[in-house]
Scaffold this active site. Structure first.
Site, short mmCIF file in Angstrom:
data_model
loop_
_atom_site.label_atom_id
_atom_site.label_comp_id
_atom_site.label_asym_id
_atom_site.label_seq_id
_atom_site.Cartn_x
_atom_site.Cartn_y
_atom_site.Cartn_z
N GLY A 288 -7.00 55.27 73.78
CA GLY A 288 -6.43 56.40 74.48
C GLY A 288 -5.36 57.04 73.62
N ARG B 19 -0.33 45.86 79.04
CA ARG B 19 0.00 45.09 80.24
C ARG B 19 -0.25 43.63 79.94
NH1 ARG B 19 2.52 48.77 81.72
NH2 ARG B 19 2.58 49.78 83.78
N GLU C 287 6.89 39.79 85.26
CA GLU C 287 8.11 40.45 84.80
C GLU C 287 9.09 40.57 85.96
OE1 GLU C 287 7.07 44.18 82.96
OE2 GLU C 287 5.72 43.25 81.50
N HIS D 291 9.69 44.96 77.90
CA HIS D 291 8.99 46.15 78.42
C HIS D 291 9.79 47.42 78.09
CE1 HIS D 291 5.76 47.26 81.60
NE2 HIS D 291 5.95 48.26 80.77
N ALA E 114 9.00 49.41 75.26
CA ALA E 114 8.29 50.20 74.26
C ALA E 114 8.42 51.69 74.50
CB ALA E 114 6.81 49.80 74.23
#
Length: 334
Positions: A157, A239, A268, A287, A289
């Site tokens: 993607g 994920r 998480e 998490h 990014a």
């Protein structure tokens, strides 16, 4: 509702301060309220009057969706929507919209930063040098080149393609797996499609960029991890549940692969006793990014536009395909 009363937007995840960059503009089109916590009971209390529910991490369960009798749409402040019960949303005719455009380059930057840090052992060298003041070039600190190596990209993607572009710039060979992409983009001439098995057999690096769906949950399992070279690294900014986490822990613990760079996890926040936290061959980020100043502003703007589209009844360019991507009901969808 009176024609003079503005639509009502309910926001979850108070700690994220969502839409703060566009709050004044939001106020011109809607009233908004941020829930004090993200418990199911709290959301059920506040969602009945909401026209739009904006969420990030808070689980949006079947009961919450059923309580939202006035809901015209759910907006994911971000890309991943695995915490939203898409089956329930579809059943009640509530569109779910995400924000897929704000952070592709940003997340790809982070993925490539993890790759380079793993290859050149930057985190390890930093820790050891702070303890020892200086290090000499012992073989135990030796890194690995990136140029000429093969990377397997799972999911082509926007973010996967951006990662591939960075790999082209570093002279890497690129293998891609994405059954929903029919053609490699023109600017990725070094890339080619391959099966998952072929990718895991040949790659020096694996970088994961696919959404979490019923098709991709645990798609990277023990059998695929066993095919990797002992010198291979795996990077995940998608994920956590795309990878079978216990199998990855075993592979890292027993040095069957060289290391991992992980920004996402099956649970998480990561539990304090999680094995990843004590592994020297794992590079961890929480998490983050997507988390830059520029991306934060772009995300707010994209989210606001999605809200406006829902309220105005306009087409929804980033409408989630509920029929194809819904996760099976699990423990958060009660």
């Amino acid at each position: 509702m009176s024609k003079n009363v503005k639509p009502f937007v309910v926001k979850t995840d108070a700690n994220m301060d969502m839409l703060r960059h566009v709050q004044e503009e939001l106020d011109t089109v809607a009233r908004s309220f941020t829930t004090p916590d993200d418990s199911e009971s709290t959301l059920i209390e506040h969602v009945p009057d909401a026209d739009v529910l904006v969420t990030c991490y808070a689980p949006v369960t079947r009961k919450i969706i059923e309580a939202g009798g006035n809901l015209k749409g759910i907006v994911m402040w971000g890309v991943g929507y695995d915490h939203i019960d898409l089956v329930a949303a579809g059943k009640h005719g509530i569109p779910v919209v995400n924000c897929p455009n704000y952070g592709s380059q940003t997340v790809a930057d982070h993925a490539f930063a993890l790759l380079l840090n793993l290859a050149r052992r930057v985190g390890e060298l930093d820790r050891e040098m702070r303890q020892s003041e200086w290090l000499w070039p012992h073989r135990k600190y030796m890194g690995t080149d990136v140029h000429g190596k093969t990377i397997g990209i799972i999911g082509l993607g926007k973010t996967g393609a951006a990662m591939a572009q960075r790999c082209v710039g570093f002279g890497m060979e690129i293998l891609v797996h994405d059954p929903y992409v029919g053609k490699i983009p023109e600017d990725l001439k070094r890339a080619g499609f391959a099966s998952l098995e072929n990718i895991f057999d040949k790659s020096d690096f694996i970088s994961v960029h696919c959404n979490l769906t019923c098709e991709t949950e645990n798609i990277i399992d023990a059998s695929l991890l066993a095919r990797l070279k002992p010198s291979a690294f795996i990077i995940n900014v998608a994920r956590g549940r795309v990878i079978e986490e216990p199998a990855l822990i075993e592979a890292l613990k027993n040095s069957r692969i060289a290391g991992a760079g992980l920004d996402v996890f099956s649970e998480e926040p990561l539990p304090a006793d999680h094995p990843f936290l004590s592994m020297k061959n794992v590079l961890l980020t929480p998490h983050f990014a997507y988390f830059t100043r520029e991306a934060d502003i772009r995300l707010d703007k994209e989210c606001l536009q999605a809200i406006k589209n829902i309220l105005a009844g306009n087409p929804l360019p980033s409408l989630v395909d509920i029929s194809n991507q819904a996760m099976p009901a699990n423990d958060i969808f009660t």
